[in-house]
Design an enzyme around this catalytic site. Sequence first.
Site: not given
Ligand code: NAP
Length: 276
Positions: A66, A102
Site C-alpha cells: 500500500k 477506505d
Molecule cells: P496498525 O497500523 O498496525 O495500527 C494498530 C493500532 O492498534 C495502533 O494504534 C496500536 O497502538 C494499536 N494496538 C495494537 N495492539 C494493541 C494493544 N494490545 N493494546 C492497545 N493498542 C494496540 O493497524 P491498522 O492498519 O491501523 O489496522 C487496525 C485494524 O483495523 C486491523 O484490525 C485491521 O484489520 C482493521 N481494518 C479494517 C478495515 C475495514 O475495512 N473494516 C480497513 C482497514 C483496517 P500503538 O501505536 O500503541 O502501537
Amino acid sequence: MTTKAFVIGHPIAHSRSPLIHGTWLAEHKIDGTYEAIDVAPADLPAFFERLRSGEFAGGNVTIPHKEAVFALCDEVDPLARTIGAVNTLVARDGKVFGTNTDYLGFFGNLDAEAPGWSDGPNDAIVIGAGGAARAILVALRRRNGGKVHVLNRTLANAQALVEVIDGPFEAHGFEDFAALAGHTGLVVNTSSIGMHGTRFDWLDMSLLPKNSLVTDIVYTPLVTPLLEDAAAHGLQTVDGLGMLLHQAAPGFSAWFGVEPKVTPELRARVEATLGH
Ligand code: NAP
C-alpha cells in the site's frame, strides 16, 4: 473484450475482494474478471508494466504494497497521500492513477447502517493511531462537525498522527477516556484491539451519552467485545464489515463502469467466510 481487474498482495490467499467483486460481476452480467495475484515486493515494477500495457483496467492493493506503490503510480490522489496508503489503482491510456477508498468505505457503512450519524456537530473518540486511523480522520474531517480525540496506547503515535493530518484533532492516552466520554457522540475503534476477542479493560460504556454511536472497523469477529459491550449498554452499534464492502465499490465502478450496491446478500456471502 473481457475487462480484467485484480487485487495484489503478498501473501494474498486471505483476501475477500475476489468474492466481493466476483459477486458484483455476476450480478451485473459483466464480461469481466477479478483475480487475486500474489506479487512479491521485488516484482512490483514489472507488474506495473503489465498494468500500463493495458492488460488490466485496474485493481486493489493490499499488504505489504500500500505504501510502495506510491513511487510507481503516475499520479496519486492528494487524499491518498494524506492517508499515506494507496488501496485502489486505475489504469488509463498507459498511466496508473492511485487512490484510497477506505475513508469512503467508512462513510458508506455508517450512512447505510446509521443514517444521520453526521448530522449534528458531534465530538468523537477515535481509538488507535495506525494506518487505518489516518483514513478515519480524513473521513471525520469531511463529515463530522465536532472535535476528534485520538486515544492511543502509545501517546507519541497519536501526537504524530494529529500533526500529520490537519483538522480539529487532539491526541490523548487511554486514561483520558473517562473525562472525554460525557460529551462524545461517536466512538470508533481503529486499533487492533478486538481481534481474536481481545478487549478494552479501561473503557466504561456507562460514561457515554445514551444516544452515542459505537463502531468498530475490526470485523473478525464481526461482533467485537467493544460492540457487544456497547449494545449491552443500549448504545447504537455498527460493525466493520460494511466498511470493507463499501470501500470496494468505487474501484468496481471505475474499472467496470457500473455502480455496484452493497446488498444484504453480498454481506451474507462475505460474512459466511468469517468463520464465527
Ligand atoms: P496498525 O497500523 O498496525 O495500527 C494498530 C493500532 O492498534 C495502533 O494504534 C496500536 O497502538 C494499536 N494496538 C495494537 N495492539 C494493541 C494493544 N494490545 N493494546 C492497545 N493498542 C494496540 O493497524 P491498522 O492498519 O491501523 O489496522 C487496525 C485494524 O483495523 C486491523 O484490525 C485491521 O484489520 C482493521 N481494518 C479494517 C478495515 C475495514 O475495512 N473494516 C480497513 C482497514 C483496517 P500503538 O501505536 O500503541 O502501537
